[in-house]
Design a protein around this motif. Sequence first.
Motif, PDB file in Angstrom:
ATOM      1  N   VAL A   1     -93.818  27.530 -51.978  1.00  0.00           N
ATOM      2  CA  VAL A   1     -93.404  27.271 -53.351  1.00  0.00           C
ATOM      3  C   VAL A   1     -94.231  26.105 -53.876  1.00  0.00           C
ATOM      4  CG1 VAL A   1     -91.502  26.613 -54.874  1.00  0.00           C
ATOM      5  CG2 VAL A   1     -91.066  28.092 -52.898  1.00  0.00           C
ATOM      6  N   SER A   2     -94.872  26.305 -55.000  1.00  0.00           N
ATOM      7  CA  SER A   2     -95.693  25.247 -55.598  1.00  0.00           C
ATOM      8  C   SER A   2     -95.128  24.906 -56.967  1.00  0.00           C
ATOM      9  CB  SER A   2     -97.158  25.703 -55.701  1.00  0.00           C
ATOM     10  OG  SER A   2     -97.251  26.887 -56.482  1.00  0.00           O
ATOM     11  N   GLY A   3     -95.763  23.941 -57.621  1.00  0.00           N
ATOM     12  CA  GLY A   3     -95.348  23.570 -58.968  1.00  0.00           C
ATOM     13  C   GLY A   3     -94.276  22.507 -58.970  1.00  0.00           C
ATOM     14  N   GLY A   4     -93.619  22.361 -60.127  1.00  0.00           N
ATOM     15  CA  GLY A   4     -92.640  21.305 -60.322  1.00  0.00           C
ATOM     16  C   GLY A   4     -91.219  21.781 -60.120  1.00  0.00           C
ATOM     17  N   TRP A   5     -90.275  20.967 -60.602  1.00  0.00           N
ATOM     18  CA  TRP A   5     -88.862  21.239 -60.367  1.00  0.00           C
ATOM     19  C   TRP A   5     -88.409  22.556 -60.997  1.00  0.00           C
ATOM     20  CZ3 TRP A   5     -85.877  18.995 -56.898  1.00  0.00           C
ATOM     21  CH2 TRP A   5     -86.235  17.728 -56.424  1.00  0.00           C
ATOM     22  N   MET A   6     -88.917  22.907 -62.153  1.00  0.00           N
ATOM     23  CA  MET A   6     -88.470  24.133 -62.793  1.00  0.00           C
ATOM     24  C   MET A   6     -89.073  25.367 -62.124  1.00  0.00           C
ATOM     25  SD  MET A   6     -86.240  22.964 -64.641  1.00  0.00           S
ATOM     26  CE  MET A   6     -85.682  24.557 -65.247  1.00  0.00           C
ATOM     27  N   ASP A   7     -90.217  25.212 -61.453  1.00  0.00           N
ATOM     28  CA  ASP A   7     -90.740  26.308 -60.642  1.00  0.00           C
ATOM     29  C   ASP A   7     -89.839  26.536 -59.435  1.00  0.00           C
ATOM     30  OD1 ASP A   7     -93.400  26.835 -62.029  1.00  0.00           O
ATOM     31  OD2 ASP A   7     -93.582  24.705 -61.584  1.00  0.00           O
ATOM     32  N   VAL A   8     -89.394  25.448 -58.813  1.00  0.00           N
ATOM     33  CA  VAL A   8     -88.455  25.553 -57.702  1.00  0.00           C
ATOM     34  C   VAL A   8     -87.151  26.180 -58.183  1.00  0.00           C
ATOM     35  CG1 VAL A   8     -87.127  24.239 -55.988  1.00  0.00           C
ATOM     36  CG2 VAL A   8     -89.477  23.561 -56.521  1.00  0.00           C
ATOM     37  N   GLN A   9     -86.692  25.752 -59.348  1.00  0.00           N
ATOM     38  CA  GLN A   9     -85.442  26.275 -59.907  1.00  0.00           C
ATOM     39  C   GLN A   9     -85.530  27.785 -60.103  1.00  0.00           C
ATOM     40  OE1 GLN A   9     -84.548  27.669 -62.955  1.00  0.00           O
ATOM     41  NE2 GLN A   9     -82.444  27.052 -63.329  1.00  0.00           N
ATOM     42  N   ASP A  10     -86.660  28.249 -60.590  1.00  0.00           N
ATOM     43  CA  ASP A  10     -86.834  29.670 -60.867  1.00  0.00           C
ATOM     44  C   ASP A  10     -86.800  30.489 -59.577  1.00  0.00           C
ATOM     45  OD1 ASP A  10     -87.474  31.862 -62.746  1.00  0.00           O
ATOM     46  OD2 ASP A  10     -89.364  31.934 -61.665  1.00  0.00           O
ATOM     47  N   VAL A  11     -87.502  30.027 -58.551  1.00  0.00           N
ATOM     48  CA  VAL A  11     -87.521  30.737 -57.267  1.00  0.00           C
ATOM     49  C   VAL A  11     -86.131  30.702 -56.624  1.00  0.00           C
ATOM     50  CG1 VAL A  11     -88.526  30.783 -54.957  1.00  0.00           C
ATOM     51  CG2 VAL A  11     -89.969  30.253 -56.925  1.00  0.00           C
ATOM     52  N   LEU A  12     -85.475  29.550 -56.700  1.00  0.00           N
ATOM     53  CA  LEU A  12     -84.145  29.418 -56.107  1.00  0.00           C
ATOM     54  C   LEU A  12     -83.152  30.354 -56.784  1.00  0.00           C
ATOM     55  CD1 LEU A  12     -82.060  28.040 -54.271  1.00  0.00           C
ATOM     56  CD2 LEU A  12     -81.858  26.236 -56.010  1.00  0.00           C
TER      57      LEU A  12
ATOM     58  N   ALA B   1     -88.736  20.917 -52.604  1.00  0.00           N
ATOM     59  CA  ALA B   1     -87.778  20.016 -53.256  1.00  0.00           C
ATOM     60  C   ALA B   1     -87.842  18.623 -52.645  1.00  0.00           C
ATOM     61  CB  ALA B   1     -86.369  20.578 -53.136  1.00  0.00           C
ATOM     62  N   LEU B   2     -87.924  18.534 -51.317  1.00  0.00           N
ATOM     63  CA  LEU B   2     -87.987  17.225 -50.667  1.00  0.00           C
ATOM     64  C   LEU B   2     -89.307  16.522 -50.971  1.00  0.00           C
ATOM     65  CD1 LEU B   2     -86.351  18.034 -47.218  1.00  0.00           C
ATOM     66  CD2 LEU B   2     -85.399  16.620 -49.045  1.00  0.00           C
ATOM     67  N   ALA B   3     -90.400  17.298 -51.076  1.00  0.00           N
ATOM     68  CA  ALA B   3     -91.685  16.691 -51.422  1.00  0.00           C
ATOM     69  C   ALA B   3     -91.665  16.127 -52.837  1.00  0.00           C
ATOM     70  CB  ALA B   3     -92.806  17.723 -51.271  1.00  0.00           C
ATOM     71  N   LEU B   4     -91.110  16.888 -53.786  1.00  0.00           N
ATOM     72  CA  LEU B   4     -91.001  16.399 -55.167  1.00  0.00           C
ATOM     73  C   LEU B   4     -90.082  15.187 -55.243  1.00  0.00           C
ATOM     74  CD1 LEU B   4     -90.694  19.829 -57.019  1.00  0.00           C
ATOM     75  CD2 LEU B   4     -92.611  18.235 -57.201  1.00  0.00           C
ATOM     76  N   LEU B   5     -88.994  15.216 -54.488  1.00  0.00           N
ATOM     77  CA  LEU B   5     -88.073  14.079 -54.461  1.00  0.00           C
ATOM     78  C   LEU B   5     -88.766  12.840 -53.929  1.00  0.00           C
ATOM     79  CD1 LEU B   5     -85.254  12.730 -54.498  1.00  0.00           C
ATOM     80  CD2 LEU B   5     -84.825  13.788 -52.285  1.00  0.00           C
ATOM     81  N   GLN B   6     -89.520  13.003 -52.851  1.00  0.00           N
ATOM     82  CA  GLN B   6     -90.224  11.869 -52.258  1.00  0.00           C
ATOM     83  C   GLN B   6     -91.271  11.314 -53.211  1.00  0.00           C
ATOM     84  OE1 GLN B   6     -89.480  10.555 -49.276  1.00  0.00           O
ATOM     85  NE2 GLN B   6     -91.044   8.963 -49.445  1.00  0.00           N
ATOM     86  N   SER B   7     -91.918  12.200 -53.946  1.00  0.00           N
ATOM     87  CA  SER B   7     -92.989  11.784 -54.854  1.00  0.00           C
ATOM     88  C   SER B   7     -92.465  11.005 -56.041  1.00  0.00           C
ATOM     89  CB  SER B   7     -93.757  13.020 -55.328  1.00  0.00           C
ATOM     90  OG  SER B   7     -94.676  12.690 -56.349  1.00  0.00           O
TER      91      SER B   7
ATOM     92  N   ALA C   1     -89.315  27.081 -47.610  1.00  0.00           N
ATOM     93  CA  ALA C   1     -90.304  26.663 -48.611  1.00  0.00           C
ATOM     94  C   ALA C   1     -89.640  25.933 -49.768  1.00  0.00           C
ATOM     95  CB  ALA C   1     -91.072  27.882 -49.118  1.00  0.00           C
ATOM     96  N   LEU C   2     -88.466  26.405 -50.196  1.00  0.00           N
ATOM     97  CA  LEU C   2     -87.739  25.736 -51.274  1.00  0.00           C
ATOM     98  C   LEU C   2     -87.320  24.333 -50.864  1.00  0.00           C
ATOM     99  CD1 LEU C   2     -85.567  28.741 -52.441  1.00  0.00           C
ATOM    100  CD2 LEU C   2     -87.116  27.446 -53.923  1.00  0.00           C
ATOM    101  N   GLU C   3     -86.783  24.207 -49.656  1.00  0.00           N
ATOM    102  CA  GLU C   3     -86.372  22.888 -49.171  1.00  0.00           C
ATOM    103  C   GLU C   3     -87.566  21.944 -49.074  1.00  0.00           C
ATOM    104  OE1 GLU C   3     -84.933  20.766 -45.036  1.00  0.00           O
ATOM    105  OE2 GLU C   3     -84.701  22.930 -45.242  1.00  0.00           O
TER     106      GLU C   3
END
Length: 403
Positions: free
Chosen positions: A102-113, A137-143, A132-134
């Motif tokens: 899963v790539s992209g930002g939070w809304m890309d994650v939201q869409d896949v989830l 999400a954790l990478a974006l959170l850390q960033s 991949a979702l986890e």
Amino acid sequence: MPNYVPVPLERVQLGKPLPVDIWSPGGQLLLRRQQILSTEAHRDMLAERQACMTEADAQAWQRSLDRQMRRFYNEGADLSLLAQMPLPSEIAEDDFLPGHEVSGGWMDVQDVLRGLLYQGVSAVSPLPRLDALEDRALALLQSNPDEGLFTLFQALPDLSLGYCATHALLSGLVCSLTADKLALKPSARATLMRAALVMNIGMARLQDNLARQKTAPNPAQRQDIDDHAALGVTILQRLGVLDPSLLDIVQWHHTPDLLEGEGAPLMLVRLMNLADALIAKMAPRQVRHAMLPLAATKMLVMQSSPDTVQLRQAMAAALGFYPPGTYVHLANGETAVVICRGSRANSPHVASIINANGMPLSTYNYRDTSTSGLTVTAPVAEHTLHVKVNPDKVKRLRQLHGV
């Protein structure tokens, strides 16, 4: 001719069946799948022959190893030992499927989830997708956790996006930030994030339908709500989820006091229960407006019991009274959107979007609300505003001012 990659023979277990075919660099079959590497001499012979495997087998083997390492890590295993783990002797069937990064930002994650939650027990290759979702999400959170809060709180009022997935991600983000405040192990943060993603898989479509429904739940819907936690556990088990801590969180996230025992598992269940309820209060429905974040957070703290007071205070401190993505009035008369948490719960960094005369601003102005004359005087309900926030302008402002 297939692409071959070297086999890391030093990490292959003796006496266990090999889950892949072993080849020479020229394409000669040296060992068939399920044959056993029996001795060190056998290992040396394969090393001399420059043992290889196909690239597809290598990727599948790595996915199985990653899942095994993630499970041990979530159980608290030493990171230095994980790096030396032998390769698994079995590869899950799902791991031979194409990757689900899963790539992209939070809304890309939201869409896949949202897609995964809607599919439920019918989901294809669910574990790699959940991994991949986890991870994303954790990478974006850390960033940049404040960017995550901003993006998801901005999305929360838009019920067309799928409330179930937005709620799940926000709950995971809040739980993870609270876990940091409580100095919990990184493995606890990972478990909380994964559990948040799937805690409502037993009612994902219903959750979205209820958010848009103009009437209260009918008796059948109420029964489905009551049953969704147990159904969620059943679905996850059928999908291959085995982590007992995650399953406990899903099972008891509405009724933590029914979970027997003390210690870390009960703490994680209680954290999820608090985050789930907090985000639900701040989310609008067709039948009601959202509760203002300040009121929801104060209620969170005021309802403390001896068993939860530390968790509630940590969650309030982690999120603040005015989370990024929500709106406030300032002492100078401006209306602003919160763009970053501040050093204190009541002093966020904001971008003014409406001037003191009530006119929308084409150029957003950065304000530090810890400054005299720019303090927050009140929260503002999203439904009372008629201005759409430009996220690119907010991003530039944050970069310019280093917040």
